[in-house]
Design an enzyme around this catalytic site. Structure first.
Site, mmCIF file in Angstrom:
data_model
loop_
_atom_site.group_PDB
_atom_site.id
_atom_site.type_symbol
_atom_site.label_atom_id
_atom_site.label_comp_id
_atom_site.label_asym_id
_atom_site.label_seq_id
_atom_site.Cartn_x
_atom_site.Cartn_y
_atom_site.Cartn_z
ATOM 1 C CE LYS A 1 5.652 -0.589 -4.395
ATOM 2 N NZ LYS A 1 5.277 -1.800 -5.130
ATOM 3 N N PRO B 1 3.311 4.447 -14.756
ATOM 4 C CG PRO B 1 4.082 2.477 -15.741
ATOM 5 C CD PRO B 1 4.550 3.782 -15.198
ATOM 6 N N GLY C 1 2.411 -2.029 -10.144
ATOM 7 C CA GLY C 1 3.203 -2.447 -8.980
ATOM 8 C C GLY C 1 4.302 -1.458 -8.651
ATOM 9 N N GLY D 1 2.647 4.370 -8.019
ATOM 10 C CA GLY D 1 2.596 5.776 -8.428
ATOM 11 C C GLY D 1 1.565 6.572 -7.634
ATOM 12 C CB SER E 1 1.277 4.741 -2.745
ATOM 13 O OG SER E 1 0.269 3.771 -2.808
ATOM 14 C CG ASP F 1 2.669 0.102 -1.362
ATOM 15 O OD1 ASP F 1 3.023 -0.699 -0.488
ATOM 16 O OD2 ASP F 1 2.391 -0.230 -2.535
HETATM 17 O O1 C5P Z 1 -3.642 -0.480 1.061
HETATM 18 P P1 C5P Z 1 -3.979 -0.461 -0.394
HETATM 19 O O2 C5P Z 1 -5.274 0.279 -0.677
HETATM 20 O O3 C5P Z 1 -2.880 -0.001 -1.272
HETATM 21 O O4 C5P Z 1 -4.256 -1.996 -0.781
HETATM 22 C C1 C5P Z 1 -4.947 -2.375 -1.952
HETATM 23 C C2 C5P Z 1 -5.507 -3.774 -1.765
HETATM 24 O O5 C5P Z 1 -4.449 -4.730 -1.723
HETATM 25 C C3 C5P Z 1 -6.256 -3.962 -0.465
HETATM 26 O O6 C5P Z 1 -7.605 -3.664 -0.618
HETATM 27 C C4 C5P Z 1 -6.049 -5.434 -0.159
HETATM 28 O O7 C5P Z 1 -6.989 -6.202 -0.881
HETATM 29 C C5 C5P Z 1 -4.693 -5.737 -0.746
HETATM 30 N N1 C5P Z 1 -3.601 -5.705 0.259
HETATM 31 C C6 C5P Z 1 -3.463 -6.769 1.149
HETATM 32 N N2 C5P Z 1 -2.437 -6.755 2.061
HETATM 33 C C7 C5P Z 1 -1.550 -5.743 2.084
HETATM 34 C C8 C5P Z 1 -1.660 -4.668 1.182
HETATM 35 C C9 C5P Z 1 -2.696 -4.688 0.273
HETATM 36 O O8 C5P Z 1 -4.267 -7.716 1.139
HETATM 37 N N3 C5P Z 1 -0.550 -5.784 2.970
#
Ligand code: C5P
Length: 293
Positions: free
Chosen positions: A18, A102, A106, A109, A111, A144
């Protein structure tokens, strides 16, 4: 995502990357996550997954990237365990993952692999899980993951898991530019100070609907980009290279929490030219990608 029934007991699937074309942070939440508003699109860069039914009931994963774990810390295994537990099925699966997207770029991948695993196992195990239930499971795996159930384009809110699918109506062409260094999402969010006046998404959506590629290029926005560039100053050269790319792009941006950048191109030919030019600079790999119906 693309999910194909090959033979009984065998599903093959392709999990797309994405891009965030717009990403604003609205505030910090009491649970430590950030409230956000983002427009995300999938592109035709895919990881490949194979799912073979395992009568032993076990869940196992093999991956061609030795840097990635294959235990429950891999989101693919976590997704498989979640849908197995949620459905109560006794069936198992052997999963093979070929990585092309990769990591720490960002591009989400991991997710996307997780979302694709939910859909593929629903098919392989003939569970017929309702969509809202898959979305709830996806939201528990990562911020995500749910987006990929509503691709190719959606506005994501909450911590990213509240997804409103939208129609784009015309293809979008990009050059994707991936430097070798990766960035931790958590590290980028830790440095973030939410803005006092968040940028509304409406201006971006108006440009998107207009079909005017230059207007859209000028509306691209990512609140996390300056933070990522401060953490990893090597990204400044990558940004400069894409901003000065020939032929000129309609706009460029970093995706998500980085480190990948993308340029919006007027058409497929311009994206191909830009990919050849950027790929020759020795700063990372580049390729032309497309989102669209
Ligand atoms: O949800 P995910 O595990 O992908 O998020 C990774 C990290 O990114 C989280 O541990 C958090 O520190 C940060 N994050 C955040 N706010 C979001 C999404 C992610 O602070 N909306």
């Amino acid at each position: 995502m693309i999910v194909l029934d090959r033979t009984p007991g065998h599903v093959e699937a392709f999990a797309p990357a994405k891009l965030n074309l717009f990403l604003e942070i609205l505030g910090k939440r009491v649970d430590g996550y950030h409230e956000l508003e983002s427009l995300m699109v999938t592109i035709d860069l895919y990881d490949r997954l194979e799912f073979v039914a395992d009568p032993s009931g076990q869940i196992s994963l093999e991956c061609d990237d030795p840097n990635l774990p294959t235990d429950a810390s891999n989101l693919v295994v976590r997704a498989a365990q979640r849908i197995k537990n949620d459905s109560g099925t006794s069936q198992g699966v052997r999963i093979t993952l070929n990585k092309k997207i990769p990591a720490q770029a960002g591009l989400a991948g991991g997710s996307s692999d997780a979302a694709t695993t939910l859909v593929a196992l629903d098919r392989l195990w003939e569970l017929e899980t309702p969509k809202h239930r898959l979305e709830n499971l996806a939201g528990t795996i990562g911020s995500d993951v749910a987006f990929f159930l509503s691709a190719p384009a959606a506005i994501c809110r909450g911590r990213g898991e509240q997804v409103e699918a939208i129609e784009i109506g015309h293809p979008l062409h990009f050059v994707l530019f991936c430097p070798p260094m990766g960035l931790s999402t958590a590290a980028v969010y830790r440095q973030l100070k939410p803005p006092d006046s968040p940028r509304p998404i409406e201006g971006f959506l108006k440009a998107l609907r207009s079909g005017d590629s230059r207007a859209l290029g000028q509306s691209l926005f990512n609140r996390l980009q300056p933070i990522a560039e401060a953490i990893e100053p090597g990204l400044l050269g990558v940004r400069k290279a894409i901003e000065e790319s020939e032929p000129s792009l309609d706009g460029s941006l970093m995706s998500g929490s980085g480190s990948a950048y993308f340029g919006l191109c007027h058409d497929e030919g311009a994206a191909g030219h830009a990919a050849r030019h950027l790929g020759s600079l020795g700063l990372g790999w580049a390729r032309a990608v497309t989102c669209g119906p």
